[in-house]
Design a protein around this motif. Sequence first.
Motif, PDB file in Angstrom:
ATOM      1  N   LYS A 318       1.045  -1.150   0.019  1.00 10.57           N
ATOM      2  CA  LYS A 318      -0.074   0.019  -0.046  1.00 10.57           C
ATOM      3  C   LYS A 318       0.812   1.223  -0.029  1.00 10.57           C
ATOM      4  CE  LYS A 318      -3.652  -2.230   2.665  1.00 10.57           C
ATOM      5  NZ  LYS A 318      -4.618  -2.115   3.767  1.00 10.57           N
ATOM      6  N   ASN A 409       2.086  -0.864  -9.488  1.00  9.93           N
ATOM      7  CA  ASN A 409       0.795  -0.454  -9.468  1.00  9.93           C
ATOM      8  C   ASN A 409       0.493  -0.526 -11.179  1.00  9.93           C
ATOM      9  OD1 ASN A 409      -0.054   0.692  -7.009  1.00  9.93           O
ATOM     10  ND2 ASN A 409       1.336   2.256  -7.097  1.00  9.93           N
ATOM     11  N   THR A 434      -4.660  -0.087  -5.553  1.00 14.04           N
ATOM     12  CA  THR A 434      -5.233   1.190  -5.217  1.00 14.04           C
ATOM     13  C   THR A 434      -6.119   1.881  -6.170  1.00 14.04           C
ATOM     14  OG1 THR A 434      -2.706   1.202  -4.312  1.00 14.04           O
ATOM     15  CG2 THR A 434      -4.123   3.197  -4.398  1.00 14.04           C
ATOM     16  N   ILE A 450      -6.914   8.665  -2.227  1.00 14.65           N
ATOM     17  CA  ILE A 450      -6.262   7.396  -2.337  1.00 14.65           C
ATOM     18  C   ILE A 450      -7.106   6.369  -1.612  1.00 14.65           C
ATOM     19  CG2 ILE A 450      -4.122   5.859  -2.052  1.00 14.65           C
ATOM     20  CD1 ILE A 450      -2.560   8.538  -1.820  1.00 14.65           C
ATOM     21  N   ILE A 452      -7.517   2.281  -0.595  1.00 14.04           N
ATOM     22  CA  ILE A 452      -6.534   0.786  -0.837  1.00 14.04           C
ATOM     23  C   ILE A 452      -7.650  -0.135  -0.143  1.00 14.04           C
ATOM     24  CG2 ILE A 452      -4.877  -0.449   0.206  1.00 14.04           C
ATOM     25  CD1 ILE A 452      -3.432   2.374   0.731  1.00 14.04           C
ATOM     26  N   HIS A 457      -7.348   6.045   2.205  1.00 15.54           N
ATOM     27  CA  HIS A 457      -6.270   6.216   3.091  1.00 15.54           C
ATOM     28  C   HIS A 457      -5.644   7.942   2.963  1.00 15.54           C
ATOM     29  CE1 HIS A 457      -2.340   4.844   4.189  1.00 15.54           C
ATOM     30  NE2 HIS A 457      -1.616   5.523   3.254  1.00 15.54           N
ATOM     31  N   LEU A 480       3.897   6.111  -4.905  1.00 14.88           N
ATOM     32  CA  LEU A 480       2.520   6.143  -6.064  1.00 14.88           C
ATOM     33  C   LEU A 480       2.964   6.042  -7.468  1.00 14.88           C
ATOM     34  CD1 LEU A 480      -0.059   8.231  -4.086  1.00 14.88           C
ATOM     35  CD2 LEU A 480       0.234   5.859  -4.155  1.00 14.88           C
TER      36      LEU A 480
END
Length: 626
Positions: A318, A409, A434, A450, A452, A457, A480
């Motif tokens: 995360k 990601n 995400t 964001i 998760i 988050h 990210l």
Amino acid sequence: MGPKEKKSGHKKKKISKAERLKQLQEEEEKKRLKEEEEARLKREKEEQEKLEKQRIENEKWHQLEEKDLQRRTEELAELNLLEGCFLEAEKLKRDTRSLAHWKHYIQCDGSPDPSIAQEINTFISLWKEETNQTFMEVVEKSKLVLRLIEKLKLILMETPPFDLQEQNVIQYQGSILQLQELLHLKFNKATEILLRQASTLADLDSGNMEKVIQDENVTLYVWANLKKNPRYKSIKFAGTQIGFEIPKILATSDIALRLLHTHYDHVSPLKLVRTEQENNFLMTETVTDEGTKTTEVKTTEVKTTEEPVSQEDQEECKPQESGSLINSEDEIKVEDQDVTEAQRTSDKKDSEAEKGELEMRLLSESISAGKRWRTDGISNVSYDAEARLISFSLETFGPLTLIQDSHVNMPFLSWELKPLEINNVLLIVTTLFTEIQIQIKENLCKLISIKIKDKEHVSNLEGKWMSPISFIFALKEAGLNIFPSGHSHFYVVTNNKNPSVEMRAYRQMALLSSAFAFGWSKWNIVCNTTKVIFKAREQPTEELIENPKWVLLMFSGDRAQRLKMDENSDSYSEALKEGTEFHSTLYHMLKDVASREAMEKINNSNCLFIDSVCHMLLSIRFLSYS
């Protein structure tokens, strides 16, 4: 009674079984021939109807193609005129860069202009001459130094290659390295001065020195073994989760240990910035990777052998929001695996990011020469997922890091770009772990949220408006990373599209983004590499539409068409939607169905806004990485 009369006439001849079978066969044969003839006639009729239908469709197709060709020149000329906004935006950005020196001059804040060699060299020389600075004095000065480093990095990233001269690149990179080295040297000197006062800072209980200094950019933990009591092998700093264990031989020795937790990366080597003469950059490559990024470790227990990491920092796979390092006297560097970007090496294998596994690399002394991470000297590695505790043993003190796969990601699961109002859009990118929401307004970007696993988050980047390049840099610093690099296709299964087609699609999406929403389509991966397919719809208001009526568009760079199939169709088809036509551009394709209000928004869009949206789309490249 007289005799019976004989029956007149002949008796009916009895048919044998063979004759009856023959008759049945003849009847069946006649029936079969009749059915075959009827089927043949039906097939011929159907074939004729099919050929006629195909002829009509071909004729209609040719008419549409001819109509498209007739207006192609006019449409391309109009698009070229509209895309003049990109040149205008570039001119405005160049003017802004030219005014930067003047703006800095009129601020009169006493800080040097880092782009002017004389000023930055004078600043470095004067600071070198300052001696006996306390740690807090160095901390305060470091804020200015870090701002100067950030300005120089942004100049290198934001200035187009054709505006960068080789001598300037060398000057800026040299200044960055000098500032980083001097800042680290000053922290070392200040720590030495602090240790000279060890006896006055001794803890009343243990008799040893324990000192914690916290700031927004650095946190210092210093411990000095004054009593040399062998019973004190496990040390934990008061009011923190930071601690360590040392062997008995060190517990009776004259030693001091420093953990320097920095919220910036001073270890990763600078990336090479090439000028126009060295390389023609693609727009997608204008933002350089920063190699190993750093993240904030909020509750860490360093034991020489053990390193527990906080609940916030050890969320498996995360991303987190801010960057930092932990350094010992010999530069022990700790980075959160789940929030940092990987330092790629030529022989490194793909990490299992899906499982959230941690990888530790021990940084050797050759880091200054730009070498690679090593696992030598690290043993007894274990990870307690429930307690979020990383334990390990070190043979020697040295730079230490936890590394995240920079492509954790990617590829993206879906994406959507939707307008909020004129010159204001929301970009949503959904990855395996995400969901990231980014707002682009005028020429600035902001992280909205964001999520998760469907849970919000909190990030300290939220609500901060930044230029697109600064924003991309900040997101990558926070782990990210949704921005493919030139080598990402080696690590990610991609849906490679023709770069020219992809770039044209992004540019025209940006032109239309004030009034039209665009979204991911499952059919994009089915079509060939010379075509892209995505959803589109007009969204004239800020209110969210619960059941939006999307249409599927296919674009090949020089032709746009609306498809007959939709997102829920069972099979792929490139058939044209009834009642629609071909166009040479996406702009004219959607112009046919756009409302008057939508066209007003499109025509009144700001050139810097369009350029910013295009820059983000080109940096994310979701048509190839979804």
